[in-house]
Design an enzyme around this catalytic site. Structure first.
Site, PDB file in Angstrom:
ATOM      1  N   GLU A  65     -72.777  95.444  24.985  1.00 51.54           N
ATOM      2  CA  GLU A  65     -72.743  96.552  25.964  1.00 51.54           C
ATOM      3  C   GLU A  65     -71.874  97.726  25.501  1.00 51.54           C
ATOM      4  O   GLU A  65     -70.986  98.202  26.227  1.00 51.54           O
ATOM      5  CB  GLU A  65     -72.256  96.035  27.333  1.00 51.54           C
ATOM      6  CG  GLU A  65     -73.216  95.026  27.925  1.00 51.54           C
ATOM      7  CD  GLU A  65     -72.942  94.639  29.379  1.00 51.54           C
ATOM      8  OE1 GLU A  65     -71.882  94.984  29.918  1.00 51.54           O
ATOM      9  OE2 GLU A  65     -73.823  93.987  29.980  1.00 51.54           O
TER      10      GLU A  65
ATOM     11  N   GLU B 200     -78.722  88.957  28.716  1.00 48.65           N
ATOM     12  CA  GLU B 200     -77.959  88.723  29.954  1.00 48.65           C
ATOM     13  C   GLU B 200     -78.875  89.053  31.115  1.00 48.65           C
ATOM     14  O   GLU B 200     -79.312  90.202  31.251  1.00 48.65           O
ATOM     15  CB  GLU B 200     -76.697  89.595  30.027  1.00 48.65           C
ATOM     16  CG  GLU B 200     -75.583  89.132  29.122  1.00 48.65           C
ATOM     17  CD  GLU B 200     -74.269  89.853  29.370  1.00 48.65           C
ATOM     18  OE1 GLU B 200     -73.941  90.169  30.539  1.00 48.65           O
ATOM     19  OE2 GLU B 200     -73.566  90.105  28.378  1.00 48.65           O
TER      20      GLU B 200
HETATM   21  O1  AHR Z   1     -71.766  88.109  32.169  1.00 46.93           O
HETATM   22  C1  AHR Z   1     -70.671  88.793  32.679  1.00 46.93           C
HETATM   23  C2  AHR Z   1     -70.457  90.151  32.015  1.00 46.93           C
HETATM   24  O2  AHR Z   1     -71.521  90.988  32.353  1.00 46.93           O
HETATM   25  C3  AHR Z   1     -70.471  90.164  30.504  1.00 46.93           C
HETATM   26  O3  AHR Z   1     -69.212  89.892  29.970  1.00 46.93           O
HETATM   27  C4  AHR Z   1     -70.862  91.577  30.196  1.00 46.93           C
HETATM   28  O4  AHR Z   1     -71.533  91.680  28.975  1.00 46.93           O
HETATM   29  C5  AHR Z   1     -71.701  92.000  31.381  1.00 46.93           C
HETATM   30  O5  AHR Z   1     -71.331  93.210  31.882  1.00 46.93           O
END
Ligand code: AHR
Length: 490
Positions: free
Chosen positions: A172, A291
């Site tokens: 990210e 994610e």
């Molecule tokens: O999964 C939780 C968080 O969400 C992770 O650390 C990050 O990559 C995202 O913003």
């Protein structure tokens, strides 16, 4: 209400890459310490890993686990987590304002991954880290040469390289919350230079570059184009991240969010193809949705800073959440021609299907079940379903059919697996399944996840939302707000 699904043996979407059923363990909250690792727990194995958690992870069959972050990785010095444990430093983790003891690092994690039967999807630090740090880590993990970092691994007791195939170039990096946040230009450059060093070190690896942190980022689109402009020739996948929450307590709107996820995937695929055309490139870039989940219940819950393994992001999931997770899995399956890796974020305790009590039980959340069934049974070829049924429009304009479905053909077992979510809050669906080219296909099994109370949750004490085997009927009935798996044999 009536609904019809038509599929044809000659109309595949693509083969499902088993890695779309991946997950994620970050050094965050109680994911590692108290989650996968608790040496004083009665179920702990010789390495201190909780066997009760290993058992639940194995039930899901998680093919790949992203590690060690997430936001954490952007300040992580990987050498802290290797070698003799008593010498490992304690550090401030600025991502989650916690204390990291480094008791678990890559040495131990790859061992845990082996024990659960998963590959590691390793992320490198491109926040505070350098291309050289990433290359050193790759040498440590994958090389057998007589050189410093490969030798360090051998000295630490690991004669054979770990052989980690797929690597994420940071996490990210478009987000202002990220340590070492970068502009698209800055990230495009460092990702390219890191990728070069890494592929020169081990040409057999695959690399994932960071796409946007979510679809709503102001830089979405521009970010992808700029990063791909720089890194196209060196990378294999572009990442997508997206979490949804029922922030307005509107179930119909919430259950429609997977339609948004579908549009997001298709937008990123189009951007990849536009850059492919612009570059006259031969190869395509695939997608790593590394994610995804429902995340909102724990928002705003304050936990004291600078603790070891504090209970953060411990969302307790309802049936409603499991229905959306079911729809999101269906969306990944129906985009399997493009999405080759996906990670339910995360796996244990932190926005997770598996929860633990410190010193106590491990238990399955509602979302465990659609994930487990998709991973175990959703392997084969996804067929393109033509769905005829009513739908509705969410308040933000998404057109959602009441029936969300994916149909997977498993040629080895001669089965058609239908995953089906009924989004209707008050009507059953009478399902007409029309499989063309699968003579004699008959329904053999119907598994259902349902509760009268859509806000029902599970806990360490009770599995109120658990799958039930339903009696097989010629015309299956899908209850209002239910998740279903139908197995047809031919
Ligand atoms: O999964 C939780 C968080 O969400 C992770 O650390 C990050 O990559 C995202 O913003």
């Amino acid at each position: 209400m009536k609904a019809k699904i038509i599929i044809n043996e000659h109309y595949p979407i693509g083969n499902i890459d088993r890695r779309i059923y991946g997950s994620f363990i970050e050094h965050l909250g109680r994911a590692v310490y108290g989650g996968i690792y608790e040496p004083t727990h009665k179920s702990a194995d010789d390495c201190g890993f909780r066997r009760d958690v290993i058992e639940l992870v194995r039930q899901i069959g998680v093919p790949v686990v992203r590690y060690p972050g997430g936001n954490f990785v952007s300040g992580y010095q990987w050498t802290d987590g290797t070698g003799e444990r008593s010498k490992r430093p304690r550090r401030l983790d600025l991502a989650w304002k916690s204390i990291e003891t480094n008791e678990i690092g890559i040495d131990e994690f790859q061992e845990w991954a082996k024990r659960v039967g998963s590959e590691v999807l390793m992320a490198v630090n491109l926040g505070t880290g350098t291309p050289q740090d990433a290359q050193n880590l790759l040498e440590y993990c994958n090389l057998d040469t007589d050189t410093h970092y490969a030798g360090m691994r051998r000295k630490n007791g690991f004669e054979k390289p770990f052989g980690i195939k797929t690597w994420c170039l940071g996490n990210e990096m478009d987000g202002h919350w990220q340590m070492g946040h970068k502009t698209a230009e800055e990230y495009g450059r460092i990702a390219t230079e890191t990728a070069k060093l890494m592929k020169w070190t081990d040409p057999s690896i695959e690399l994932v570059a960071c796409g946007s942190s979510n679809y709503d980022m102001k830089t979405f689109g521009e970010w992808e184009m700029t990063v791909l402009d720089h890194a196209y020739d060196y990378i294999d996948y572009l990442s997508l991240h997206q979490y949804y929450g029922n922030h307005t307590d509107n179930t119909a709107d919430f259950l429609a969010r997977s339609v948004h996820m579908d549009a997001f995937i298709k937008s990123v695929a189009s951007i990849c193809d536009a850059i492919k055309a612009k570059k006259h490139a031969k190869k395509s870039i695939y997608l790593s949705f590394d994610e995804w989940n429902v995340w909102f219940h724990s928002n705003g819950k304050k936990v004291e800073d600078w603790q070891i393994a504090p209970p953060i992001l411990e969302d307790i999931y309802t049936l409603e959440d499991a229905l959306l997770v079911g729809c999101m899995l269906i969306t990944l399956q129906n985009n399997c021609d493009r999405v080759k890796i996906a990670c339910l974020a995360q796996l244990v305790n932190v926005i997770a299907p598996i929860m633990t009590e410190n010193g106590g039980k491990a238990w399955a959340q509602t979302i465990f079940y659609p994930y487990m069934y998709a991973s175990v049974y959703g392997r084969g070829t996804a067929l393109r379903p033509v769905v005829k049924c009513d739908g509705y429009q969410s308040s933000d304009g998404l057109q959602a059919p009441y029936l969300e479905t994916a149909v997977i053909h498993n040629g080895d077992t001669r089965e058609l697996i239908v995953f089906a979510v009924n989004r209707s809050l008050d009507e059953e669906i009478e399902l007409d399944f029309a499989p063309c080219g699968f003579d004699g296909a008959t329904l053999h099994r119907h598994v259902e996840l349902y509760s009268d109370d859509i806000k029902q949750t599970n806990s360490a004490a009770s599995q109120s939302v658990a799958p039930a085997e339903r009696e097989v009927q010629d015309v299956p009935q899908l209850k209002k707000h239910s998740w279903n798996m139908l197995v047809y044999q031919y």
